[in-house]
Design a protein around this motif. Structure first.
Motif, PDB file in Angstrom:
ATOM      1  N   ASN A 819       0.839  -1.189   0.000  1.00 14.80           N
ATOM      2  CA  ASN A 819       0.000   0.000   0.000  1.00 14.80           C
ATOM      3  C   ASN A 819       0.877   1.243   0.000  1.00 14.80           C
ATOM      4  OD1 ASN A 819      -2.452  -1.455   0.129  1.00 14.80           O
ATOM      5  ND2 ASN A 819      -2.172  -1.744   2.338  1.00 14.80           N
ATOM      6  N   THR A 821       1.041   5.631  -0.233  1.00 15.77           N
ATOM      7  CA  THR A 821       0.383   6.929  -0.134  1.00 15.77           C
ATOM      8  C   THR A 821       1.307   7.974  -0.742  1.00 15.77           C
ATOM      9  OG1 THR A 821       1.288   7.272   2.091  1.00 15.77           O
ATOM     10  CG2 THR A 821      -0.930   6.345   1.929  1.00 15.77           C
ATOM     11  N   LYS A 831      -3.688   7.489  -2.751  1.00 13.25           N
ATOM     12  CA  LYS A 831      -3.465   6.102  -2.330  1.00 13.25           C
ATOM     13  C   LYS A 831      -3.343   5.219  -3.562  1.00 13.25           C
ATOM     14  CE  LYS A 831      -5.987   6.514   2.062  1.00 13.25           C
ATOM     15  NZ  LYS A 831      -4.757   6.410   2.889  1.00 13.25           N
TER      16      LYS A 831
END
Length: 976
Positions: A819, A821, A831
């Motif tokens: 993940n 950002t 994101k």
């Protein structure tokens, strides 16, 4: 150096020579871990076009302090048109005018509050000069008119004033004229009569100096020419009109006469008189030194005192040789070349005494120091000085080197813009302490990271650099956005850089190495005399001169050789500098007679000297007597016999023996050696202080390297000092074989360590065993102990006992989705999820593909509880350009150089652990993206990269982000 000083925010530690060596080692260790201000890099603080924002100045100074830098050189400069084609940078006030001084004063005072050092460049751009320079102090040249006379010509004839010729570019010269149309500054130099058509003259007997017959007021020559035709030259000194090279729009002006002490004094005092009422006692301020940039004037130069100085130095007048300045064929080549030797030496002495030494005298009088690139690039910019002497005349000698650019001499061996060994030698032999380098000058706008810069910094360290002045930090007033405005050359090392928030560990790295090299003394086996030519050049290490693998050398010039070099117990000694086994005098055919006399004395006192026998004396001074005497003395002094240890010829100089053969005959083993040393895989520099020896070893390759390394050390405790982390750990695996300490040394790609032999008592250690495949074992030293980097466990011996060395073993690779950002408003989605690690440039979304900035990766992982004494390491694999890591919200640190590996043992918890990695790249990809898409995320004056030549749309995308593989490793280090 007499003192070792550490300056911190609350403490002052000092070591004096009289204290115990063990006390000094403690201070060295402390300074290595937490480098003080004098070791920290500085920056050129570019004030582009002189346009300055005081709010941003304060912000930038705080950013400089927080980044671990030590100070700034305020450097106002203009821009070439191609670097700001859209004219987005306004013009600021005139340099050193009241408005300019307001800002300079504020900057110095704010820097003082932050304990930062400040230097000030002595011009708007370079060379030295400015709008305040009057014609009598401005740069000068020589003009002439030519009148042909015969024996039947009238006895009185008017000689015309010379025409002021165009400059080198064919443009009118920017000089002041009076009401008569002639230059305001003009001075008749000489009137010389030459037989018409003369050429290939071997001396000046046919030339007549008729100056005494010339009346300058009436411009009349009262002289009856002998029979025949005569060319009569009237020589007049006037201004050359040479201007500052790249001043800001409101700061145009001429450069000074760098060979005239009154011009130098006027220029320095202009600055001091303008600054002192505002700053007060310079000794109590942040302003520590004034800076003279490298001399890069292009026009032929003259100065009023040249004829008198020439006669004082060489014993004959220059006047009859004036025609040869413009017509070399007037004289035979040997005669002309001899005159040129004397002519250039005169300029050298004038510039050293009247510019550099005069500047030092004035600065020191007011509590300041002077620093300059007095040594060049001499062969590139025609600097007319003996470089070591010029550099040694300063308080702080400075050189320069470039990132990813070379400029080779005609021999394709010597890089003319790599000036490090030269500056180090000058600093050593003149006991200046600091070896400053203008560092990372570049045309690679926003395309490099700290790991790229490290490679060349390490090379410079291994040639003797001990403080960086990074080129440079462009001041960015409010409103210019990112990456902001920049000078067209340089690394753009400022707080607008993407990776700036994470740059301090790199600056700490540079400071740690600088600190050690500042506070220890260079060690070499050979002293090399580089001759008496002007200009002279010390080329990069081991290019035109090299002793041999594993040996290093110092350079000495004529002045220091004559005045300081002594002999003690058969070794050559420069008191307070070093001891040397052999003196090499090179291969010059001409030799300074005083230098030859000193060589004779040294040889008689037992010094070992090798080098080519001179054939005579260079120049025309006292010729032909001087050459005859040199040749006769050399015939008595030189021998063609090879040097042997057992059958030495006392008082002789060896013509056919190389320095390395002397060392071998003396059984002086290499100071540092390994099996394939001729390949140059490892580079080094050795320095020492009071029984503690420091070897900086660098891996010149982009691969892991392990070698069995031999050091000429005995009975000492070896340690590994890691300048990346600041950690100091014992070297636990080595053999002592006679005078050699032999150890396996493993370095990562382009890795660099200090191997330190301390005067502490050696602890118990293990003996070396072979690694996999019979080569040296790959060993990693850590504060927890050492372990193997090979694929299977290895062993070390202590006496007859073999001890198993655990290997760093993989636990797991963190696979699957990551993940991410991204910051808002920079084109990328806030994101994103990557199914696997890849470069941002491979992402399908253009906002990620062209993203420049700092993005965060997050991932959870599970790992079993470590066994007793077991350590768990996280390895990021590859990434670009700088990364910062947290495990379970605990900071693990910043990585910018391979291996990107962290000991995370103490941060782990049972069950699921959280990993966060922030990665910063460079501005290059976003600049390219804006050019290709028409988007406007960036703003800068640099509309083309690479010296304003490459459109940003043509600049290839650079790999960016976390590339992996990210792995966990486990190992049980073996304690020493």
């Amino acid at each position: 150096m007499g003192a070792l000083i550490l300056v911190g925010t609350a403490t002052l530690l000092s070591f004096r020579i009289g204290q115990k060596p063990s006390d000094e080692l403690i201070v060295l260790k402390e300074g290595f871990k937490r480098p003080p201000l004098p070791a920290r890099p500085k920056v050129y603080w570019w004030w582009l076009n002189g346009y300055v924002d005081t709010v941003r100045l304060k912000e930038e100074l705080r950013a400089i302090k927080n980044a671990g830098l030590g100070g700034v050189d305020i450097f106002e400069i203009g821009l070439p048109p191609a670097s700001d084609p859209n004219r987005i940078i306004p013009a600021g006030p005139a340099f050193m005018g009241d408005q300019s001084l307001d800002v300079i004063q504020m900057a110095i005072q704010e820097a003082g509050k932050l304990n930062l050092e400040v230097g000030l460049n002595l011009a708007s751009s370079w060379n030295a000069g400015g709008s305040w320079v009057q014609p009598k102090h401005a740069a000068k040249t020589l003009y002439f008119s030519k009148t042909t006379l015969t024996g039947s010509s009238p006895a009185r004839v008017k000689l015309p004033f010379p025409t002021i010729t165009p400059d080198r570019q064919g443009n009118p010269r920017k000089i002041e004229y009076d009401d008569t149309g002639r230059p305001v500054y003009r001075e008749d130099v000489a009137v010389i009569a030459v037989p018409a058509g003369a050429g290939n003259l071997t001396d000046t007997s046919a030339i007549i100096n008729v100056t005494k017959h010339f009346d300058a007021a009436s411009e009349t020559l009262a002289w009856q020419a002998p029979a025949g035709d005569w060319d009569v030259y009237r020589y007049v000194c006037s201004n050359s009109g040479e201007q500052l090279i790249r001043p800001t729009p409101n700061s145009l002006g001429p450069i000074i006469d760098h060979f005239d002490s009154t011009a130098t004094e006027m220029h320095l005092m202009y600055f001091i008189d303008r600054l002192k009422p505002r700053i007060g006692d310079f000794r109590q301020s942040a302003l520590k030194y004034l800076y003279l940039a490298s001399y890069e004037a292009k026009e032929f130069t003259w100065t009023s005192s040249l004829p008198a100085t020439f006669r004082k130095l060489h014993g004959y007048d220059i006047y009859k040789f004036l025609p040869a300045i413009y017509t070399p064929a007037l004289f035979a080549s040997n005669t002309y070349e001899g005159f040129q030797v004397d002519f250039t030496k005169t300029f050298s002495e004038l510039m050293i005494n009247n510019h550099y030494r005069k500047s030092k005298e004035i600065c020191n009088r007011y509590g300041l120091k002077i620093t300059s690139e007095a040594g060049g690039p001499g062969h590139l910019h025609h600097i007319p000085v003996e470089t070591l002497k010029a550099l040694g005349s300063l308080d702080i000698p400075r050189g320069e080197f470039w990132y990813n650019r070379t400029f080779f001499d005609k021999d394709s061996i010597v890089d003319l813009i790599w000036l490090v060994k030269e500056i180090a030698a000058a600093s050593h032999i003149y006991k200046r302490g600091m070896v400053e380098e203008e560092a990372f000058t570049s045309y690679w706008d926003w395309q490099e990271g700290p790991a790229n810069l490290k490679v060349i910094a390490d090379r410079a360290f291994c040639e003797g650099m001990n403080r960086l002045v990074i080129h440079g930090f462009p001041h960015n007033p409010t409103g210019f956005g990112y990456p902001g405005i920049a000078y067209f050359a340089g690394t753009h090392y400022n707080d607008r850089r993407v990776w700036w928030p994470k740059i301090k560990p790199f600056n700490d790295y540079l400071a740690r190495i600088s600190f050690i090299l500042q506070n220890t003394d260079f060690v070499a086996d050979v002293l090399h005399y580089y001759g008496d030519n002007v200009p002279n050049l010390v080329p990069p290490k081991n290019t035109r001169f090299s002793v041999g693998p594993g040996y290093d050398y110092e350079i000495v010039n004529t002045e220091v050789l004559i005045n300081n070099l002594t002999v003690d117990k058969g070794e050559l000694v420069l008191p307070g500098v070093g001891r040397y086994k052999v003196l090499s005098i090179g291969n010059e055919s001409g030799m300074n007679p005083q230098a030859l006399a000193k060589l004779k004395l040294l040889a008689e006192q037992g010094a070992i000297i090798v080098g080519q026998k001179p054939a005579g004396s260079a120049g025309l001074t006292h010729q032909p007597k001087a050459s005859s005497e040199v040749a006769a003395a050399a015939n008595q002094l030189w021998t063609t016999s090879a040097f042997t240890r057992t059958a030495r010829e006392n008082g002789k100089i060896y013509a056919t023996t190389e320095p390395v053969k002397v060392l071998e005959a003396l059984q002086v083993s290499p100071d540092f050696s390994y099996s394939d040393q001729k390949a140059g895989t490892l580079d080094y520099i050795h320095s020492a202080r009071n029984g503690n020896d420091f070897y900086l070893i660098r891996n010149t390759t982009d691969q892991w390297v392990s070698r069995n390394c031999s050091f000429r050390q005995q009975g000492k405790a070896p340690q590994l000092w890691d300048p990346v982390s600041g950690e100091i750990v014992p070297v636990s695996v080595y053999d002592q074989t006679g005078s050699q300490a032999v150890m396996p040394l493993t370095l990562p790609p382009h890795g660099t360590y200090f191997i330190v032999f301390t005067n502490e008592k050696p602890a118990a250690h293990y003996q070396v065993t072979a690694g996999a495949g019979g080569g040296p074992p790959m060993i990693q030293y850590t504060p927890s102990g050492f372990f193997s980097l090979e694929k299977s466990p290895s062993g070390v011996k202590k006496g007859a006992t073999t001890q198993r060395v655990d290997v760093l073993s993989p636990v797991t690779t963190l696979t699957g989705a990551w993940n991410l950002t991204f910051p808002k408003n920079w084109g990328a989605p806030e994101k994103a999820s990557f199914p696997k690690l890849m470069s941002w440039t491979e992402a399908p979304e253009k906002g990620i593909r062209y993203f420049s900035g700092i993005a965060a990766y997050q991932k959870s992982f599970a790992v079993a509880k470590p066994a007793p004494n077991e350590r768990i390491y996280l390895d990021l694999g590859d990434m670009a350009e700088v990364a910062e890591v947290w495990v379970n919200n605990k900071p693990m640190g910043i990585t910018w150089a391979k291996p990107h590996r962290f000991d995370i043992t103490d941060a782990l918890i049972p069950g699921t652990n959280q990993l966060k990695v922030e990665v910063a790249n460079t501005w290059s990809n976003r600049m390219t993206g804006d050019a290709l898409t028409g988007e406007k995320f960036t703003n800068t004056n640099i509309v083309k990269a690479n010296k304003n030549l490459t459109p940003w749309g043509d600049v290839p995308l650079k790999k960016s982000g976390l590339l992996g593989p990210v792995t966990l490793w486990t190992v049980k280090p073996l304690k020493p």
